[in-house]
Design a protein around this motif. Sequence first.
Motif, mmCIF file in Angstrom:
data_model
loop_
_atom_site.group_PDB
_atom_site.id
_atom_site.type_symbol
_atom_site.label_atom_id
_atom_site.label_comp_id
_atom_site.label_asym_id
_atom_site.label_seq_id
_atom_site.Cartn_x
_atom_site.Cartn_y
_atom_site.Cartn_z
ATOM 1 N N TRP A 268 4.628 -1.662 50.307
ATOM 2 C CA TRP A 268 5.682 -2.659 50.535
ATOM 3 C C TRP A 268 6.862 -2.051 51.259
ATOM 4 C CZ3 TRP A 268 10.678 -3.681 48.383
ATOM 5 C CH2 TRP A 268 11.120 -2.726 47.463
ATOM 6 N N ALA A 269 7.645 -2.925 51.855
ATOM 7 C CA ALA A 269 8.855 -2.496 52.558
ATOM 8 C C ALA A 269 9.884 -3.612 52.418
ATOM 9 C CB ALA A 269 8.549 -2.260 54.028
ATOM 10 N N SER A 270 11.141 -3.215 52.501
ATOM 11 C CA SER A 270 12.186 -4.242 52.532
ATOM 12 C C SER A 270 12.987 -4.045 53.810
ATOM 13 C CB SER A 270 13.105 -4.119 51.306
ATOM 14 O OG SER A 270 13.674 -2.833 51.255
ATOM 15 N N CYS A 271 13.603 -5.094 54.284
ATOM 16 C CA CYS A 271 14.434 -4.982 55.484
ATOM 17 C C CYS A 271 15.650 -5.891 55.329
ATOM 18 C CB CYS A 271 13.640 -5.322 56.743
ATOM 19 S SG CYS A 271 12.898 -6.953 56.752
ATOM 20 N N VAL A 272 16.709 -5.500 56.023
ATOM 21 C CA VAL A 272 17.979 -6.228 55.928
ATOM 22 C C VAL A 272 18.386 -6.658 57.337
ATOM 23 C CG1 VAL A 272 20.390 -6.079 55.209
ATOM 24 C CG2 VAL A 272 18.641 -4.844 53.921
ATOM 25 N N ALA A 273 18.725 -7.928 57.494
ATOM 26 C CA ALA A 273 19.040 -8.449 58.831
ATOM 27 C C ALA A 273 20.436 -8.022 59.312
ATOM 28 C CB ALA A 273 18.939 -9.970 58.817
ATOM 29 N N ASP A 274 21.357 -7.842 58.382
ATOM 30 C CA ASP A 274 22.740 -7.517 58.733
ATOM 31 C C ASP A 274 22.809 -6.215 59.553
ATOM 32 O OD1 ASP A 274 25.424 -7.094 58.840
ATOM 33 O OD2 ASP A 274 25.705 -6.811 56.672
ATOM 34 N N GLU A 275 23.381 -6.297 60.727
ATOM 35 C CA GLU A 275 23.427 -5.094 61.584
ATOM 36 C C GLU A 275 24.307 -4.006 61.008
ATOM 37 O OE1 GLU A 275 24.280 -6.080 65.598
ATOM 38 O OE2 GLU A 275 22.376 -7.139 65.842
ATOM 39 N N ALA A 276 25.249 -4.403 60.138
ATOM 40 C CA ALA A 276 26.150 -3.406 59.544
ATOM 41 C C ALA A 276 25.510 -2.715 58.337
ATOM 42 C CB ALA A 276 27.444 -4.093 59.118
ATOM 43 N N SER A 277 24.306 -3.104 58.002
ATOM 44 C CA SER A 277 23.660 -2.549 56.813
ATOM 45 C C SER A 277 23.307 -1.071 57.009
ATOM 46 C CB SER A 277 22.369 -3.334 56.542
ATOM 47 O OG SER A 277 21.541 -2.623 55.662
ATOM 48 N N ALA A 278 23.330 -0.328 55.886
ATOM 49 C CA ALA A 278 22.913 1.076 55.936
ATOM 50 C C ALA A 278 21.447 1.210 55.545
ATOM 51 C CB ALA A 278 23.779 1.892 54.972
ATOM 52 N N HIS A 279 20.782 0.101 55.342
ATOM 53 C CA HIS A 279 19.379 0.117 54.927
ATOM 54 C C HIS A 279 18.523 0.743 56.029
ATOM 55 C CE1 HIS A 279 15.469 -1.468 53.595
ATOM 56 N NE2 HIS A 279 16.043 -1.577 52.413
ATOM 57 N N PRO A 280 17.498 1.542 55.652
ATOM 58 C CA PRO A 280 16.689 2.202 56.697
ATOM 59 C C PRO A 280 15.928 1.229 57.601
ATOM 60 C CG PRO A 280 15.850 2.705 54.485
ATOM 61 C CD PRO A 280 17.159 1.992 54.304
ATOM 62 N N LEU A 281 15.545 0.072 57.091
ATOM 63 C CA LEU A 281 14.829 -0.887 57.939
ATOM 64 C C LEU A 281 15.722 -2.094 58.192
ATOM 65 C CD1 LEU A 281 11.157 -1.047 56.569
ATOM 66 C CD2 LEU A 281 12.094 0.367 58.387
ATOM 67 N N LYS A 282 15.991 -2.324 59.460
ATOM 68 C CA LYS A 282 16.850 -3.465 59.821
ATOM 69 C C LYS A 282 16.007 -4.561 60.459
ATOM 70 C CE LYS A 282 21.243 -1.460 59.997
ATOM 71 N NZ LYS A 282 20.940 -0.156 60.453
ATOM 72 N N GLY A 283 16.606 -5.750 60.527
ATOM 73 C CA GLY A 283 15.951 -6.839 61.241
ATOM 74 C C GLY A 283 15.212 -7.768 60.307
ATOM 75 N N TYR A 284 14.286 -8.524 60.900
ATOM 76 C CA TYR A 284 13.546 -9.550 60.159
ATOM 77 C C TYR A 284 12.146 -9.035 59.797
ATOM 78 C CZ TYR A 284 17.336 -12.458 61.848
ATOM 79 O OH TYR A 284 18.575 -12.959 62.105
ATOM 80 N N VAL A 285 11.478 -9.770 58.947
ATOM 81 C CA VAL A 285 10.162 -9.313 58.476
ATOM 82 C C VAL A 285 9.184 -9.139 59.641
ATOM 83 C CG1 VAL A 285 10.379 -10.277 56.137
ATOM 84 C CG2 VAL A 285 9.353 -11.656 57.935
#
Length: 340
Positions: A268-285
């Motif tokens: 599994w993986a998660s992603c965050v759409a917010d460009e300001a996020s520090a999450h390693p995976l950005k964008g949409y699914v």
Amino acid sequence: MAFRIALNFEDGATRIIDCNDGEKVLNAAYRNKINLPMDCSDGVCGTCKCRCEQGSYDQGDEYIEDALSEDEAAEGMVLTCQMVPSSDCVIQVPVPSSACKLKPAGHEAAVASVELMSDSTIILTLDLDTPEALAFLPGQYVNLTVPGTSESRAYSFSSKPGAEQASFLIRNVPGGLMSGWLSDQAKGGDRMRFAGPNGSFFLRQVERPLVMLAGGTGLAPLLSMLEILADRGTDQPIHLIYGVTHDGDLVEVDRINALAARLPTMTWASCVADEASAHPLKGYVTHHLSDDHLNAGDCDVYLCGPPPMVEAVRLFLKDKGVEPAHFYYEKFAASEPVPA
Ligand code: FES
């Protein structure tokens, strides 16, 4: 030995009934006070024709071709006045539940906990008064009445069928009736009522790799499915992509990791759409859905998210020229799922 037969009606309502060894589905439904469509009950008229989506059965040979053709039988159509299940089954009934004299099933529960996981997400857990009376398919939803009002909101179970408690992921909508009540007033022991289960978004037999796509609180029905898969076990690969808008929207990560630990074939993986996020995976699914996961279309896709996400995934698959074996989805608006 009794089998469990899920009758899924045209309006999304579902009832799970028991069917004794050797008993015909029509008779079992009648015994359970459900009047399925019928006329002759002899395999002649075809009035009782339904689709069996899952499970094994004997269709018998005492019906005529006019009632059920060979092609229809090969496609999973059945006559419930003749069909004798030999396993648990899921049957799609092509009429609304009201046509079968089915009253909405009501359930009562007490608030066990309300956890504000982030500004955007609340987890509501209920102690069910009669857990044995609540049968649902993993992925389905119920209509929860907002206490003190006659309004209800639809939420998918994040808990699995058969559990003593039911849990839901609830989006904290500014000015939302349910989320406002949960945030400001709810306390342990408060009584709640709900009706259901409903919905045709539920886990089918696992026959090929699964791709699960969740948008925000659309994670809930997929958690319910994963709980059942972890209990039953599966050899098929499962890949979950959980997309959210902001970092704070990401919830239930420990629970997903625990499920992945129980399911050796799950990634599994998660992603965050917010460009300001520090999450390693950005964008949409769709940015993180690889050809390997799609397996050249030999996969079943389960998606629960807001309408734009469903459309985005549809377009993505079309552009790639990939047509999954099955594409099951549920769209939800601000506060409630819209049955697919
Ligand atoms: Fe007539 Fe089943 S009721 S074929």
